[in-house]
Structure formats: C-alpha cells, structure tokens
Design a protein around this motif. Structure first.
Motif, short mmCIF file in Angstrom:
data_model
loop_
_atom_site.label_atom_id
_atom_site.label_comp_id
_atom_site.label_asym_id
_atom_site.label_seq_id
_atom_site.Cartn_x
_atom_site.Cartn_y
_atom_site.Cartn_z
N ASP A 1 -4.52 -1.02 -4.05
CA ASP A 1 -5.01 -0.73 -2.70
C ASP A 1 -6.11 -1.71 -2.29
O ASP A 1 -6.12 -2.20 -1.17
CB ASP A 1 -5.55 0.70 -2.61
CG ASP A 1 -4.54 1.66 -2.02
OD1 ASP A 1 -3.51 1.20 -1.50
OD2 ASP A 1 -4.82 2.87 -2.05
N GLN A 2 -7.04 -1.98 -3.19
CA GLN A 2 -8.13 -2.92 -2.90
C GLN A 2 -7.58 -4.32 -2.59
O GLN A 2 -8.02 -4.96 -1.64
CB GLN A 2 -9.10 -3.00 -4.08
CG GLN A 2 -9.91 -1.75 -4.30
CD GLN A 2 -10.69 -1.80 -5.61
OE1 GLN A 2 -10.46 -2.66 -6.46
NE2 GLN A 2 -11.60 -0.85 -5.77
N ASP B 1 -5.79 -4.31 0.78
CA ASP B 1 -6.80 -4.29 1.85
C ASP B 1 -7.43 -5.66 2.03
O ASP B 1 -7.66 -6.10 3.17
CB ASP B 1 -7.88 -3.25 1.56
CG ASP B 1 -7.40 -1.82 1.76
OD1 ASP B 1 -6.41 -1.62 2.50
OD2 ASP B 1 -8.03 -0.90 1.18
N ALA B 2 -7.71 -6.34 0.93
CA ALA B 2 -8.30 -7.68 1.00
C ALA B 2 -7.33 -8.65 1.68
O ALA B 2 -7.74 -9.50 2.50
CB ALA B 2 -8.66 -8.19 -0.39
N ARG C 1 -6.71 -0.40 -7.66
CA ARG C 1 -6.85 -1.86 -7.60
C ARG C 1 -5.79 -2.48 -6.67
O ARG C 1 -6.08 -3.41 -5.94
CB ARG C 1 -6.73 -2.45 -9.01
CG ARG C 1 -6.94 -3.94 -9.07
CD ARG C 1 -8.40 -4.31 -8.75
NE ARG C 1 -8.52 -5.75 -8.79
CZ ARG C 1 -9.20 -6.48 -7.92
NH1 ARG C 1 -9.85 -5.88 -6.95
NH2 ARG C 1 -9.25 -7.77 -8.01
N LYS D 1 0.83 -1.21 0.00
CA LYS D 1 0.00 0.00 0.00
C LYS D 1 0.87 1.26 0.00
O LYS D 1 0.58 2.23 -0.70
CB LYS D 1 -0.94 0.00 1.21
CG LYS D 1 -2.08 -1.00 1.10
CD LYS D 1 -2.95 -1.00 2.32
CE LYS D 1 -3.70 0.26 2.54
NZ LYS D 1 -4.90 0.46 1.77
#
Length: 121
Positions: A106-107, A110-111, A104, A93
């Motif tokens: 970052d997503q 995070d996941a 994407r 990140k």
C-alpha cells in the motif's frame, strides 16, 4: 489532436511567448476570446485580411517550433503514460486489499500515485 482550436490553444500555451506582442494579442482574441476576424480588425483599425495574416503567421511560427521540438507530442504521450501508471498503482492497491493486506505494498502504491500526480502538475 482533437480539433483545430484545441491544437492551436496547446501551441499557444507552449510557444506563445515566442510570438510578437501583436501576434499574441490577435491570436488570443481569436482563439481564446472567440472574437471574429472582423471584430479584431475593427478594434485594431486594420483590415480583416491584415488580422488574418498576423494570426496565420503566428500559427506558422508555433507549428514550426513544435515540428522541430515535439514538446506537445511528448507532453501528451507522457500524460497517457502517467494515467497508465496511476491506474496500475490503483489496481495494485485493490489486489493487495483483497489478497495480501501487506502495508508495504500500500505504501509503495501510494508513493507511485503521488509521484505520478506530481508529474501531472
């Protein structure tokens, strides 16, 4: 593991249900409530040596199961790996924020962090 009390507490958390009620009670009083063997003996109406024998047998039962299954060892290893996963996702990140700014990435990071935290619970 860090020390004897920590090790015994971990064994109890994982395998305490395998003990008899009396073993669980004495073990809990000795390790978790920090009562002395003499205090437990006085409250239970048996000798100090009798209390010690019960606790030593309980320790032996739980250690034998751990030796056979290795659940605590694998649990601690998994915790270390989860920490590495969380740190790596956080670093992704940071790199994304500084260089790419790709939503994407970052997503996905995070996941990964959420999945690692779910494994900790």
């Amino acid at each position: 593991m860090k020390n004897q009390t920590y090790r015994m507490t971990m064994l109890f958390d994982f395998y305490g249900e395998l003990l008899t009620e009396r073993q669980r009670e004495f073990f809990d009083l000795y390790y978790n409530e920090d009562l002395s063997l003499s205090e437990i003996a006085e409250n239970s109406g048996i000798s100090r040596q009798g209390v010690r024998d019960v606790i030593v047998r309980a320790e032996g039962v739980m250690q034998e199961v751990e030796d056979k299954t290795g659940l605590i060892r694998r649990f601690l290893q998994m915790q270390q790996h989860i920490s590495v996963i969380e740190e790596s996702a956080g670093e992704l990140k940071t790199i994304n924020y500084r260089q790419y700014e790709d939503p994407r990435i970052d997503q996905l990071a995070d996941a990964i962090i959420q999945a690692a935290q779910a494994l900790k619970e």
